[in-house]
Each structure stands twice: as C-alpha cells, then as structure tokens.
Design a protein around this motif. Structure first.
Motif, short mmCIF file in Angstrom:
data_model
loop_
_atom_site.label_atom_id
_atom_site.label_comp_id
_atom_site.label_asym_id
_atom_site.label_seq_id
_atom_site.Cartn_x
_atom_site.Cartn_y
_atom_site.Cartn_z
N ASP A 196 123.87 31.79 19.19
CA ASP A 196 123.56 32.80 20.22
C ASP A 196 124.65 32.91 21.28
O ASP A 196 124.98 34.01 21.73
N GLU A 230 119.59 17.61 27.24
CA GLU A 230 118.46 16.86 27.79
C GLU A 230 118.59 15.34 27.68
O GLU A 230 117.90 14.62 28.37
N GLN A 277 120.58 35.28 16.28
CA GLN A 277 120.73 33.82 16.34
C GLN A 277 120.45 33.20 14.98
O GLN A 277 119.49 33.58 14.31
N GLY A 314 117.10 28.50 16.21
CA GLY A 314 116.77 28.31 17.62
C GLY A 314 115.60 29.19 18.03
O GLY A 314 114.91 29.76 17.19
N ARG A 315 115.42 29.31 19.33
CA ARG A 315 114.20 29.94 19.86
C ARG A 315 114.07 31.42 19.50
O ARG A 315 112.97 31.94 19.44
N ASP A 320 119.21 23.47 32.13
CA ASP A 320 119.04 23.93 30.75
C ASP A 320 117.89 24.93 30.67
O ASP A 320 117.13 25.11 31.63
N LEU A 321 117.75 25.55 29.52
CA LEU A 321 116.65 26.47 29.31
C LEU A 321 115.35 25.70 29.12
O LEU A 321 115.33 24.68 28.43
N VAL A 322 114.29 26.22 29.72
CA VAL A 322 112.98 25.62 29.55
C VAL A 322 112.04 26.73 29.09
O VAL A 322 112.00 27.80 29.69
N SER A 323 111.32 26.44 28.00
CA SER A 323 110.34 27.43 27.56
C SER A 323 108.95 26.81 27.70
O SER A 323 108.24 27.05 28.66
N SER A 324 108.55 25.95 26.75
CA SER A 324 107.25 25.30 26.89
C SER A 324 107.34 24.09 27.81
O SER A 324 106.34 23.63 28.35
N GLY A 325 108.52 23.54 27.99
CA GLY A 325 108.69 22.33 28.80
C GLY A 325 108.62 21.05 27.98
O GLY A 325 108.81 19.95 28.51
N SER A 326 108.36 21.16 26.68
CA SER A 326 108.16 19.94 25.89
C SER A 326 109.46 19.16 25.69
O SER A 326 109.43 17.93 25.64
N THR A 327 110.61 19.84 25.62
CA THR A 327 111.88 19.11 25.48
C THR A 327 112.12 18.23 26.70
O THR A 327 112.48 17.05 26.57
C1 PRP Z 1 116.59 25.62 24.34
C2 PRP Z 1 116.96 24.44 25.24
C3 PRP Z 1 115.99 23.35 24.87
C4 PRP Z 1 114.76 24.13 24.39
C5 PRP Z 1 113.69 24.14 25.45
O1 PRP Z 1 117.33 25.58 23.12
O2 PRP Z 1 118.30 24.03 25.07
O3 PRP Z 1 116.48 22.54 23.84
O4 PRP Z 1 115.19 25.47 24.11
O5 PRP Z 1 112.48 24.67 24.96
P1 PRP Z 1 111.06 23.97 25.31
O6 PRP Z 1 110.93 23.97 26.82
O7 PRP Z 1 110.03 24.87 24.67
O8 PRP Z 1 111.04 22.59 24.75
P2 PRP Z 1 117.62 26.91 22.18
O9 PRP Z 1 116.49 27.18 21.25
O10 PRP Z 1 118.03 28.03 23.07
O11 PRP Z 1 118.80 26.47 21.24
P3 PRP Z 1 120.34 26.28 21.63
O12 PRP Z 1 120.34 25.41 22.84
O13 PRP Z 1 120.91 25.67 20.40
O14 PRP Z 1 120.90 27.64 21.88
#
Ligand code: PRP
Ligand code: ZN
Length: 286
Positions: free
Chosen positions: A53, A145, A10, A13-14, A158-165
C-alpha cells in the motif's frame, strides 16, 4: 490490444479483502491463477496490480497504475501528485501514539527527548512540530509495535483499527494524530479512454455505495390512512401504491435511508401499517 484501466490495490493487509469485494460488488470478476502480482478482469476493461500500500501513490503518480485504492494516511504521508476521487467507506482506522501499558503518560510532553518508532515519519514530525516537542524519530518499515518491547523506542506511532495489535504487544493508545479511511486515487491526467472507463467504474461504485445505505420497504396500509403513511415514505420519486385483493387495503413500496430507518418504522406502525417487510438493495441507479 484494447485499452484497460490499471488499478493498484494492496497485496495483503487491512485493505486487501475489502478492495477485492468492492470490485466484485461493482460486477467486476477477476481472472485468478495467473500470478499474484497482476491479473485482469474477465468482464471489464481493467488490469489489477497487487502492491504494498505504501508504494501505491508513487505508482499512480508515475502513471504505472491509473488509479489505486489506499488509506488516506498513506496519501498524507507520501505527498505524491495524485488526485483523491472518492472516499470508499472502509478501512477506517486512526494513526495514534502508543506507549507501554504501564508508562505514566499524561500528555504529549511525555514524548520530549524520547525515541519514537514509526513508518510515518512525515506525519509524526508534523505532529511533534505542532506540539513543540523535540523527539527522535526512528523510521522502520514494519512490525512497529514490537519496538518498545525490545528497547528500540519509548513510543510508537502506528495505525490502530481494532486495537488488538497494541493490546497483544502490551501497549496503550494515548493520542490520536489523524483518522483515515480507504480512498480511490487517480493519476491527475488520464488518457481519454482511461477517463471513460474510470467514469463507468465510479458510476457503478456510487450505485453500490448508495444502495448500502438504503433499504427497500413493503407494507400493507388501510386505505383511509394511506395519505399519512405515504407522507412518511418519500421514495425515489414517490412511493408505489397497489391495491390488495382485500378491499380497503393497499400495498405500499418505497425506499428508506438506513439512518432514519427505525424512526420511520415506528411512525409507520403507529399510523396503522402492517406486514412491514424490509429488504436490502443491491444497486441503486439514480
Ligand atoms: C496496520 C498496523 C497494525 C494493524 C493494526 O497494519 O500496522 O499492524 O494494522 O490493526 P488492529 O488495531 O486492528 O490490530 P496494515 O494492515 O496497514 O499493514 P501494513 O502495516 O503492512 O501496511
Ligand atoms: Zn502499509
């Protein structure tokens, strides 16, 4: 020109930082400064492409890249002819449904006849079908978002990792569709030379990952309790036992798994072990 294994990672990004770190931990140093789309390794037959990615599975299917690092979420969405060869233990996240913080969401029937914005139309459609919900999927390519806030959609996936977005955009996560982490993918048919380089890479990668979950432990043990103490420490073959300068004592060296770590330490102390030292292991060759 000698054969090189082409890896796609990638470009931002994450997964970016961890993908580079993984190569570094495998002892692969990249040349920098050529350009940001492509570089090569200084000390390993490898060429690195920096891509979005979402595009990586296609490049690997087309053999433009031999291997790639992507989230499982992208693999499941894109459905390309690639082989997953290893889970990488980073980039853990989930694909979730989120709605405005104040929406009265009880269950997924909330989504009936609503508009859902996402970059994952295939996975969303599958989820809706499984739950017998009719909804309109609005595919967008980024910044999902903000869709509810500007009236573009009633919900997002959408993808959620920490949830802060989600939090920063006034959204709440209400449903998890799937869990994901980074994986190494490969083209199903590699040339003989590429295959050999991939095997070298996988060997290094597994040694590094195994070492991360293991600690090296050193301790002093009174000789009369050596049997009991060494029984607690299986080691790679068996523990190393060396006599100390002080009569009646030995030094014991071994490795322990991180998940059993605290339990073993407590038992070692109870068995009379002293001066326990624990050190990280950089690589572990089995
Ligand atoms: C993902 C997703 C959110 C963020 C969420 O983006 O689209 O923007 O991660 O993460 P958080 O819960 O920690 O805030 P990603 O890094 O995959 O980039 P991309 O969408 O450009 O592929
Ligand atoms: Zn993406």
């Amino acid at each position: 020109m000698p054969t090189r294994l082409k890896i796609a990672i990638q470009k931002s990004g994450r997964l970016y930082e961890d993908s580079l770190k993984l190569l570094k931990d495998c002892g692969i140093d990249l040349k920098n400064g050529i350009n940001k789309l492509k570089t090569e390794a200084e000390n390993f037959p490898m060429e690195v492409f920096f891509l979005r990615d979402d595009d990586i599975p296609q490049y690997v299917e087309d053999a433009v890249a031999d291997i790639g690092i992507v989230g499982e979420n992208v693999i499941l969405e894109k459905n390309k002819k690639v082989t997953v060869c290893e889970k990488l233990g980073f980039g853990k996240c989930r694909l979730s449904v989120a709605v405005g913080r104040n929406e009265p969401y009880d269950d997924c029937r909330f989504l009936h006849h609503k508009k859902i914005a996402t970059t994952y139309p295939v996975l969303v459609e599958k989820f809706l079908k499984e739950n017998k919900i009719e909804a309109e999927i609005h595919e967008i390519s980024g910044s999902v978002e903000i869709a509810p806030g500007i009236g573009l959609a009633d919900a997002i996936v959408d993808l959620v990792s920490s949830g802060s977005t989600l939090f920063m955009n006034g959204l709440k996560e209400v449903e998890t569709i799937l869990h994901s982490e980074a994986v190494l993918i490969r083209h199903p048919k590699l040339g003989q030379e590429q295959q050999e380089i991939l095997e070298k890479l996988l060997f290094r990668l597994r040694s590094v990952r195994k070492a991360k979950h293991t600690k090296y432990i050193l301790l002093n043990a009174p000789n009369e309790r050596l049997k009991e103490i060494t029984a607690l420490l299986p080691g790679m073959k068996s523990p190393t036992v060396l006599p100390l300068a002080e009569a009646g004592w030995s030094s014991v060296h071994s490795v322990v798994n991180e998940d059993q770590f605290w339990e073993i330490i407590e038992k070692l102390k109870a068995a009379g072990a002293q001066g326990i030292l624990v050190v990280p292991i950089e690589k572990m060759i089995l």
